[in-house]
Write an enzyme that holds these catalytic residues in place. Structure first.
Site, short mmCIF file in Angstrom:
data_model
loop_
_atom_site.label_atom_id
_atom_site.label_comp_id
_atom_site.label_asym_id
_atom_site.label_seq_id
_atom_site.Cartn_x
_atom_site.Cartn_y
_atom_site.Cartn_z
N ALA A 1 0.85 -1.19 0.00
CA ALA A 1 0.00 0.00 0.00
C ALA A 1 0.89 1.24 0.00
O ALA A 1 1.96 1.25 0.61
CB ALA A 1 -0.93 0.01 1.21
N GLU A 2 0.42 2.28 -0.69
CA GLU A 2 1.24 3.47 -0.88
C GLU A 2 1.65 4.14 0.42
O GLU A 2 2.66 4.84 0.49
CB GLU A 2 0.50 4.53 -1.73
N ASN A 3 0.84 3.97 1.47
CA ASN A 3 1.14 4.66 2.73
C ASN A 3 2.29 4.03 3.49
O ASN A 3 2.70 4.53 4.53
CB ASN A 3 -0.11 4.72 3.61
N GLY A 4 2.86 2.91 2.98
CA GLY A 4 4.09 2.41 3.57
C GLY A 4 3.98 1.09 4.29
O GLY A 4 4.50 0.93 5.40
N SER B 1 8.18 3.50 -0.58
CA SER B 1 6.95 2.96 -1.15
C SER B 1 6.77 3.42 -2.59
O SER B 1 6.49 2.62 -3.49
CB SER B 1 5.75 3.39 -0.30
#
Length: 220
Positions: A45-48, A87
């Protein structure tokens, strides 16, 4: 099963052992429910986070463990927390085997529009542009129509997410493969006829012979 479960289960069949896969918010996030943990697949996920799992049982949610849309997720063995720079480095560097994104429209050229509806307030594109541009395979998971209006159209009327052609579109009615020649109807959903798919689609579909019915694996 409902439309979202059908879509998520069919998309899960495209995921191979050992893949690194990004799941978009909303419907795409359900795909993790249908990929067994022992397959060695890591969802990003892009948030890490790398190694997110299915939504946890009610009462077991951890406010520090969410996907990019703020939805609660679990973590599989070997999961890692990373910063945003790493990310997006994975995304932009071409290290994702696949991304699964929702869609508002897909057109005959295979272009995706999935981030802005005119007249509605949206927070921004997020990582969608990077994901469509950077992932090795782009799968769109969406319902075939919205309030009766086709979402697979001759040309997108909404702002495009990227100029790249997506690789596969999975809806509650069909599996469609965008190609240089156009949109190829690969599969139809259980109990759905080719005529049903065509009536719900305003774009031209390329049909070659008999179109097989989706074969959905039993839920594990």
């Amino acid at each position: 099963m409902n439309a979202k479960e059908l879509i998520a289960r069919r998309v899960a069949q495209e995921i191979k052992t050992g893949m690194l896969v990004n799941l978009g918010i909303g419907l795409p996030s359900l795909v993790a429910n249908y990929v067994a943990v022992d397959r060695g697949v890591f969802f990003q996920a892009e948030n890490g986070v790398i190694g997110l799992g299915a939504r946890p049982p009610e009462g077991m949610e951890d406010p520090h463990l969410t996907d990019a849309g703020g939805g609660f997720v679990s973590a599989v063995p070997g999961a890692a927390s990373i910063d945003s720079a790493m990310s997006f480095g994975l995304i932009r560097g071409g290290h994702l085997d696949m991304t699964v994104l929702g869609g508002l429209q897909v057109d005959e050229s295979g272009h995706l529009a999935n981030w802005k509806v005119p007249g509605k307030m949206v927070p921004g594109m997020g990582g969608a542009m990077d994901l469509v541009s950077g992932a090795l395979m782009v799968v769109v998971a969406m319902q075939h129509t919205a309030k009766g209006a086709p979402k697979i159209v001759p040309e997108c009327t909404l702002p495009l997410t990227a100029v790249r052609r997506v690789d596969l579109v999975v809806t509650d009615l069909a599996v469609i493969e965008p190609s240089p020649e156009g949109l190829i109807l690969r599969e139809r959903a259980p109990g759905v006829s080719v005529d049903d798919v065509c009536k719900a689609t305003s774009a031209t579909l390329l049909i070659d012979g008999d179109v097989p019915e989706m074969q959905l694996e039993p839920t594990s």
